[in-house]
Design an enzyme around this catalytic site. Structure first.
Site, PDB file in Angstrom:
ATOM      1  CG  PHE A  17      55.000  32.641  89.547  1.00 44.18           C
ATOM      2  CD1 PHE A  17      53.977  32.396  88.633  1.00 44.18           C
ATOM      3  CD2 PHE A  17      54.925  33.813  90.315  1.00 44.18           C
ATOM      4  CE1 PHE A  17      52.928  33.296  88.469  1.00 44.18           C
ATOM      5  CE2 PHE A  17      53.878  34.708  90.155  1.00 44.18           C
ATOM      6  CZ  PHE A  17      52.883  34.458  89.225  1.00 44.18           C
ATOM      7  CB  ILE A  18      57.818  35.821  87.343  1.00 49.58           C
ATOM      8  CG1 ILE A  18      56.814  36.180  88.447  1.00 49.58           C
ATOM      9  CG2 ILE A  18      57.913  36.951  86.310  1.00 49.58           C
ATOM     10  CD1 ILE A  18      57.219  37.354  89.342  1.00 49.58           C
ATOM     11  CG  ASP A  62      74.062  29.005  92.082  1.00 48.76           C
ATOM     12  OD1 ASP A  62      73.998  30.237  92.281  1.00 48.76           O
ATOM     13  OD2 ASP A  62      73.705  28.153  92.914  1.00 48.76           O
ATOM     14  CD  GLN A  82      62.037  38.051  85.836  1.00 48.41           C
ATOM     15  OE1 GLN A  82      61.224  38.312  86.721  1.00 48.41           O
ATOM     16  NE2 GLN A  82      62.476  38.974  84.977  1.00 48.41           N
ATOM     17  CE1 TYR A 150      63.034  39.141  97.616  1.00 46.92           C
ATOM     18  CE2 TYR A 150      61.390  40.719  98.352  1.00 46.92           C
ATOM     19  CZ  TYR A 150      61.932  39.933  97.355  1.00 46.92           C
ATOM     20  OH  TYR A 150      61.377  39.952  96.097  1.00 46.92           O
ATOM     21  CB  VAL A 180      53.577  38.645  90.604  1.00 41.93           C
ATOM     22  CG1 VAL A 180      53.170  38.191  89.207  1.00 41.93           C
ATOM     23  CG2 VAL A 180      54.404  39.923  90.521  1.00 41.93           C
ATOM     24  NE  ARG A 218      50.949  42.996 101.381  1.00 41.62           N
ATOM     25  CZ  ARG A 218      50.888  43.705 102.504  1.00 41.62           C
ATOM     26  NH1 ARG A 218      50.189  44.815 102.551  1.00 41.62           N
ATOM     27  NH2 ARG A 218      51.533  43.314 103.575  1.00 41.62           N
ATOM     28  NE  ARG A 285      54.296  37.133 106.471  1.00 38.09           N
ATOM     29  CZ  ARG A 285      54.328  36.764 105.200  1.00 38.09           C
ATOM     30  NH1 ARG A 285      54.233  35.485 104.891  1.00 38.09           N
ATOM     31  NH2 ARG A 285      54.425  37.641 104.233  1.00 38.09           N
TER      32      ARG A 285
HETATM   33  N1  NAD Z   1      56.172  36.777  92.975  1.00 36.94           N
HETATM   34  C1  NAD Z   1      56.090  38.029  93.424  1.00 36.94           C
HETATM   35  O1  NAD Z   1      55.035  38.486  93.884  1.00 36.94           O
HETATM   36  C2  NAD Z   1      57.295  38.934  93.387  1.00 36.94           C
HETATM   37  C3  NAD Z   1      57.192  40.219  93.933  1.00 36.94           C
HETATM   38  C4  NAD Z   1      58.292  41.059  93.889  1.00 36.94           C
HETATM   39  C5  NAD Z   1      59.472  40.627  93.296  1.00 36.94           C
HETATM   40  N2  NAD Z   1      59.561  39.357  92.814  1.00 36.94           N
HETATM   41  C6  NAD Z   1      60.824  38.922  92.213  1.00 36.94           C
HETATM   42  O2  NAD Z   1      60.548  38.309  90.970  1.00 36.94           O
HETATM   43  C7  NAD Z   1      61.519  37.297  90.697  1.00 36.94           C
HETATM   44  C8  NAD Z   1      60.833  35.994  90.345  1.00 36.94           C
HETATM   45  O3  NAD Z   1      60.026  35.609  91.445  1.00 36.94           O
HETATM   46  P1  NAD Z   1      59.085  34.319  91.396  1.00 36.94           P
HETATM   47  O4  NAD Z   1      57.875  34.649  92.188  1.00 36.94           O
HETATM   48  O5  NAD Z   1      58.937  33.831  90.010  1.00 36.94           O
HETATM   49  O6  NAD Z   1      59.953  33.300  92.272  1.00 36.94           O
HETATM   50  P2  NAD Z   1      60.335  31.784  91.992  1.00 36.94           P
HETATM   51  O7  NAD Z   1      60.966  31.297  93.269  1.00 36.94           O
HETATM   52  O8  NAD Z   1      59.202  31.024  91.441  1.00 36.94           O
HETATM   53  O9  NAD Z   1      61.454  31.925  90.852  1.00 36.94           O
HETATM   54  C9  NAD Z   1      62.796  32.216  91.117  1.00 36.94           C
HETATM   55  C10 NAD Z   1      63.630  31.325  90.239  1.00 36.94           C
HETATM   56  O10 NAD Z   1      65.033  31.638  90.444  1.00 36.94           O
HETATM   57  C11 NAD Z   1      65.760  30.427  90.547  1.00 36.94           C
HETATM   58  N3  NAD Z   1      66.954  30.662  91.348  1.00 36.94           N
HETATM   59  C12 NAD Z   1      67.017  30.950  92.675  1.00 36.94           C
HETATM   60  N4  NAD Z   1      68.300  31.045  93.055  1.00 36.94           N
HETATM   61  C13 NAD Z   1      69.059  30.843  91.949  1.00 36.94           C
HETATM   62  C14 NAD Z   1      70.454  30.812  91.714  1.00 36.94           C
HETATM   63  N5  NAD Z   1      71.328  30.992  92.725  1.00 36.94           N
HETATM   64  N6  NAD Z   1      70.893  30.588  90.458  1.00 36.94           N
HETATM   65  C15 NAD Z   1      70.015  30.376  89.446  1.00 36.94           C
HETATM   66  N7  NAD Z   1      68.680  30.366  89.612  1.00 36.94           N
HETATM   67  C16 NAD Z   1      68.208  30.607  90.860  1.00 36.94           C
HETATM   68  C17 NAD Z   1      64.796  29.465  91.241  1.00 36.94           C
HETATM   69  O11 NAD Z   1      65.157  28.108  91.069  1.00 36.94           O
HETATM   70  C18 NAD Z   1      63.479  29.832  90.569  1.00 36.94           C
HETATM   71  O12 NAD Z   1      63.287  29.092  89.383  1.00 36.94           O
HETATM   72  C19 NAD Z   1      62.418  37.252  91.921  1.00 36.94           C
HETATM   73  O13 NAD Z   1      63.529  38.077  91.680  1.00 36.94           O
HETATM   74  C20 NAD Z   1      61.565  37.865  93.013  1.00 36.94           C
HETATM   75  O14 NAD Z   1      62.342  38.443  94.054  1.00 36.94           O
HETATM   76  C21 NAD Z   1      58.502  38.502  92.845  1.00 36.94           C
END
Ligand code: NAD
Length: 327
Positions: A17-18, A62, A82, A150, A180, A218, A285
Site C-alpha cells: 500500500f504505502i 526477500d 517499507q 509487532y 495510514v 485514532r 481486541r
Molecule cells: N499502514 C499503516 O497504517 C502503518 C502504520 C504504521 C506502520 N506501518 C508500516 O509501514 C510499512 C508499509 O505498510 P503497508 O501498510 O504499506 O503494508 P503492506 O502490507 O501493504 O506493504 C508491505 C510490503 O512489504 C512486502 N514484504 C513483506 N515481507 C517482505 C519480505 N520478507 N521481503 C520483501 N518484501 C516484503 C509485502 O509484500 C508488501 O508489499 C510497514 O513497515 C508497516 O509496518 C504501516
C-alpha cells in the site's frame, strides 16, 4: 536530494500500500525507482500504472535474504524501507515470522546500506512504539512498554537504526506512521486495515464490526501526508534533522464511530442505500490502545511538514478511489 537531480531510490515493500504510492510519486518526479518485494502482502496490480516506466525496476526478493538486500542497494542513493509484516493480530498469531521479517530483514537492510554507502536510510516506524504510555498527544521522546510482538519489532528497528548511525555513520530517519489510509490499501484478508475493510463491507451492504463501543480514537493519516514526510526525510539537509524519529500523522483524532459515520456519508453519495447499513459492535481486541493522537510539532518545526489532508478530506478522495477501483 534536489528534485532537479535524478536520484536512484530503493523502495522496499514497493508493491504494498504505502510502498507502491511512494514508487509512483518518486517516478513522477523523474527519479529512478527500484522496488524490492516478495509479494507476501503486496500485489502486482499495485505496480500496473508504472511497471513499464523505464525508470522503474522490480526486484522480486526477500529482505530476510541478505544477498537480495545487497543486490537491491547497488548504486542506490536513498532507501525508503517499507517492507515488513504489519498488523498487531498477525504478530500475536505468528510472532516468529513477524520477527524474522521485521527485525532480521531490517538488520539485513541496514548492513546492506552501510556496505553500499547509501546516502540515507528512511524507514517506516510505527505509532505502536508508544505502547502503554497514556499521555496525549504522543511526543517522540516519551514512549511506554510495547503491547504486542509487532510493537516490539518496530521499537527494535529504532534502536538498530540509532546504533547504525552512531557506530557506522549511516544517516537514518524513522517515520512513526499513525493509521495510514488511502488508495491501494488492501481491503481483503484476515489482517486488513479498518478503513478499506469497512469500505468494502459497506459497498456490499454488510455491517462493519467495530471492536468495543466505538469510542476508541485514532490519528488517521492520509497517504499523501505520508508521502510528504518521506520526501522531506530524504531532502532535508539540516544536520539536526537526521538520526532521529518523527511522528507521521495529521495531528487530530477521530473515534471509530466518527469514522464509520463519515464513511457512510461519503459512500451514500454513490449509493444512497449504504446510509441504511447497520453497525455491529464486538469485543475489544487484544493489543489495542484506547486512544492515539500524535504531536506533529517536531516534524513541522524541523522538517517543515505541513499535512494537507484531514481524515475527512482524505476519506472523500479515498472513498471515490475505492468506488472506482473495487466496486
Ligand atoms: N499502514 C499503516 O497504517 C502503518 C502504520 C504504521 C506502520 N506501518 C508500516 O509501514 C510499512 C508499509 O505498510 P503497508 O501498510 O504499506 O503494508 P503492506 O502490507 O501493504 O506493504 C508491505 C510490503 O512489504 C512486502 N514484504 C513483506 N515481507 C517482505 C519480505 N520478507 N521481503 C520483501 N518484501 C516484503 C509485502 O509484500 C508488501 O508489499 C510497514 O513497515 C508497516 O509496518 C504501516
Amino acid at each position: 536530494m534536489k528534485t532537479s537531480t535524478q536520484n536512484t531510490i530503493l523502495i522496499t515493500g514497493g508493491a504494498g500500500f504505502i510502498g507502491s504510492n511512494l514508487c509512483e510519486y518518486f517516478l513522477g518526479l523523474g527519479h529512478k525507482v527500484i522496488c524490492l518485494d516478495n509479494f507476501s502482502t503486496g500485489h502486482r496490480h499495485n505496480l500496473k500504472d508504472f511497471i513499464s516506466n523505464s525508470n522503474f525496476k522490480l526486484i522480486e526478493g526477500d529482505i530476510r535474504n541478505s544477498s537480495d538486500c545487497a543486490l537491491a542497494v547497488e548504486g542506490v542513493d536513498y532507501v525508503l524501507h517499507q517492507a515488513a509484516l504489519g498488523s498487531v493480530p498477525r504478530s500475536i498469531n505468528d510472532p516468529i515470522t513477524t520477527n524474522d521479517v521485521n527485525v532480521t530483514g531490517f538488520l539485513n537492510m541496514l548492513v546492506a546500506c552501510r556496505d553500499a554507502k547509501v546516502k540515507r536510510f528512511v524507514y517506516a516506524a510505527s505509532s505502536s512504539t508508544y505502547g502503554d504510555s497514556q499521555g496525549l498527544p504522543k511526543v517522540e521522546d516519551v514512549i511506554g512498554k510495547p503491547l504486542s510482538p509487532y510493537a516490539i519489532t518496530k521499537y527494535v528497528n529504532e534502536l538498530y537504526a540509532e546504533i547504525f548511525s552512531k557506530t557506522y555513520g549511516l544517516e537514518t530517519i524513522g517515520l512513526r506512521y499513525f493509521n495510514v489510509f488511502g488508495r491501494k490499501q488492501d481491503p481483503k484478508g484476515a489482517y486488513a486495515a479498518v478503513i478499506p475493510k469497512f469500505v468494502m463491507q459497506l459497498m456490499n451492504y454488510e455491517s462493519p464490526v467495530i471492536n468495543g463501543d466505538g469510542n476508541y480514537s485514532r490519528d488517521f493519516t492520509y497517504i499523501d501526508n505520508v508521502i510528504q514526510m518521506n520526501e522531506l526525510a530524504i531532502t532535508t539537509q539540516k544536520p539536526e534533522a537526521i538520526n532521529t524519529v518523527y511522528n507521521t500523522a495529521f495531528g487530530d483524532r477521530n473515534t471509530l464511530n466518527n469514522l464509520v459515520e463519515y464513511l457512510k456519508k461519503y459512500l451514500s453519495e454513490f449509493d444512497p442505500k449504504i446510509a441504511d447499513v447497520e453497525i455491529v459492535y464486538g469485543a475489544n481486541r487484544a493489543g489495542d490502545i484506547p486512544h492515539s493522537l500524535a504531536s506533529i510539532e517536531k516534524a513541522k518545526t524541523i522538517l517543515g511538514y505541513n499535512p494537507k489532508y484531514s481524515l475527512q478530506e482524505g476519506l472523500k478522495v479515498a472513498v471515490s478511489w475505492y468506488w472506482d477501483n473495487l466496486k
